[in-house]
Design a protein around this motif. Structure first.
Motif, PDB file in Angstrom:
ATOM      1  N   ARG A  46       0.850  -1.191   0.000  1.00 12.76           N
ATOM      2  CA  ARG A  46       0.000   0.000   0.000  1.00 12.76           C
ATOM      3  C   ARG A  46       0.883   1.238   0.000  1.00 12.76           C
ATOM      4  N   ARG A  47       0.435   2.256  -0.714  1.00  6.85           N
ATOM      5  CA  ARG A  47       1.236   3.468  -0.834  1.00  6.85           C
ATOM      6  C   ARG A  47       0.435   4.725  -0.570  1.00  6.85           C
ATOM      7  N   THR A  48      -0.767   4.615  -0.066  1.00 11.77           N
ATOM      8  CA  THR A  48      -1.576   5.776   0.276  1.00 11.77           C
ATOM      9  C   THR A  48      -2.025   5.650   1.730  1.00 11.77           C
ATOM     10  N   GLY A 137      -4.997  10.496   0.489  1.00 16.78           N
ATOM     11  CA  GLY A 137      -5.888   9.598  -0.236  1.00 16.78           C
ATOM     12  C   GLY A 137      -5.337   9.166  -1.572  1.00 16.78           C
ATOM     13  N   THR A 138      -4.530  10.019  -2.211  1.00 16.60           N
ATOM     14  CA  THR A 138      -3.861   9.680  -3.459  1.00 16.60           C
ATOM     15  C   THR A 138      -2.381  10.006  -3.320  1.00 16.60           C
ATOM     16  N   ARG A 139      -1.568   9.434  -4.181  1.00 14.98           N
ATOM     17  CA  ARG A 139      -0.126   9.671  -4.092  1.00 14.98           C
ATOM     18  C   ARG A 139       0.232  11.108  -4.441  1.00 14.98           C
ATOM     19  N   LEU A 140      -0.506  11.724  -5.370  1.00 14.85           N
ATOM     20  CA  LEU A 140      -0.235  13.113  -5.727  1.00 14.85           C
ATOM     21  C   LEU A 140      -0.571  14.042  -4.563  1.00 14.85           C
ATOM     22  N   ALA A 141      -1.740  13.831  -3.954  1.00 18.39           N
ATOM     23  CA  ALA A 141      -2.129  14.674  -2.823  1.00 18.39           C
ATOM     24  C   ALA A 141      -1.165  14.506  -1.659  1.00 18.39           C
ATOM     25  N   GLY A 142      -0.753  13.266  -1.389  1.00 18.82           N
ATOM     26  CA  GLY A 142       0.179  13.018  -0.309  1.00 18.82           C
ATOM     27  C   GLY A 142       1.528  13.670  -0.546  1.00 18.82           C
ATOM     28  N   ALA A 143       2.036  13.584  -1.786  1.00 19.46           N
ATOM     29  CA  ALA A 143       3.327  14.194  -2.105  1.00 19.46           C
ATOM     30  C   ALA A 143       3.264  15.710  -1.961  1.00 19.46           C
ATOM     31  N   THR A 144       2.158  16.320  -2.380  1.00 19.51           N
ATOM     32  CA  THR A 144       1.997  17.764  -2.266  1.00 19.51           C
ATOM     33  C   THR A 144       1.982  18.205  -0.807  1.00 19.51           C
TER      34      THR A 144
END
Length: 316
Positions: A46-48, A137-144
């Motif tokens: 899992r990554r999120t 919730g998503t990898r993009l949101a988490g990275a931001t």
């Protein structure tokens, strides 16, 4: 050649078939191997959510990028939207090392306001406990979130082992933590009961908790709105709190909530009167009266102080 022909291995004029070509012809792309019956299948990676890896956001390059964001566009945005008044930073003068900053929560602008208000040496070595289900919730949101505010995923429904171990490990490494014990933004302008995350980490790691009251940000960008409206905001730092000998996290969490409540009283009145009421356990409540919605709103409007903001050029 005659023996091979008799055995049917080759035919004249044809080469042996390629094993990989035959395999590709049967099934390509290759599928994951099946798991025999009675064997527990391995858990999928899992990554999120709480499993999002934020370690890269605490490396040198990401920290320099985040510092530039905080001291540049974030500070300018906060000054334009909030014109913040900051009080009580002198109460942190005797602190050294990692600290847990525990604040009430009304708006998405709270984090930007606090990251530009928390003084050095903590400002640029701090992580923000953010809701794992919302910000990761998503990898993009988490990275931001990890890059811009140094967010780490925290389970807000409970004190999860993975979230607690991550936060405790960072505190032990000298990182400070900004956390919202309410678990989420206020839905109506009143506060919500404090949960035990900040208290638990303080007891576990042996670091102090600095209570913070944030006022006025619900008028800027309350929950449910997408466009901000400029208004005046306040940030008030309280005296550091430490767990008493043998004190458990739930009781300490109640003391942290009482301290933030007293700071709210201090903002609306004065320090001396607020301290007298706090000593008499008469500071009121962050969560508001247990009455109907319209009466809660009426009580909240009566509690707010008249606006005193005047238009001026941002003081960056």
């Amino acid at each position: 050649m005659g023996i091979a022909h008799d055995l049917g291995v080759v035919r004249l004029g044809r080469r042996l078939p390629s094993p990989t070509r035959a395999l590709r012809a049967r099934s390509f792309p290759l599928r994951a191997p099946t798991v025999p019956g009675g064997v527990e299948p391995p858990e999928a990676l899992r990554r999120t959510g709480v499993y999002f890896d934020t370690g890269w956001s605490r490396r040198w390059a990401a920290r320099m990028c985040r510092a530039a964001i905080v001291e540049g566009p974030m500070r300018a945005m906060v000054q334009v939207l909030a014109s913040p008044r900051r009080e009580g930073a002198d109460r942190l003068a005797d602190l050294d090392g990692a600290v847990i900053f525990a604040a009430n929560h009304h708006s998405h602008i709270d984090t930007s306001l606090l990251l530009t208000s928390i003084p050095e040496p903590w400002r640029h070595k701090i992580v923000v406990g953010a809701a794992a289900d919302y910000f990761f919730g998503t990898r993009l949101a988490g990275a931001t979130a990890a890059l811009m505010i140094g967010a780490i995923p925290i389970e807000r429904a409970r004190v999860g082992r993975r979230s607690a171990d991550l936060a405790a490990g960072l505190i032990d490494d000298g990182w400070s933590l900004l956390i919202y014990p309410e678990g989420g933004r206020s839905p109506d302008g009143w506060g919500q009961p404090f949960r035990g995350g900040a208290a638990y980490l303080s007891v576990r790691c042996g670091v102090p908790v600095v209570p913070i009251h944030v006022g006025g940000t619900s008028a800027i960008l309350r929950k449910g709105r997408t466009m901000p409206t400029p208004a005046e905001a306040t940030v008030t730092f309280g005296a550091p709190l430490r767990p008493e000998d043998g004190e458990r996290a739930p009781r300490f969490a109640a003391r942290i909530e009482d301290a933030v409540t007293a700071l709210a009283d201090e903002v609306s009145t004065d320090w001396y009167s607020a301290r007298k009421r706090a000593h008499a356990s008469a500071s009121g409540t962050l969560t508001g009266p247990d009455v109907g919605l319209w009466r809660r709103q009426w009580a909240l409007d009566g509690r707010r102080t008249p606006p005193t903001r005047t238009r001026r050029w941002p003081d960056l």
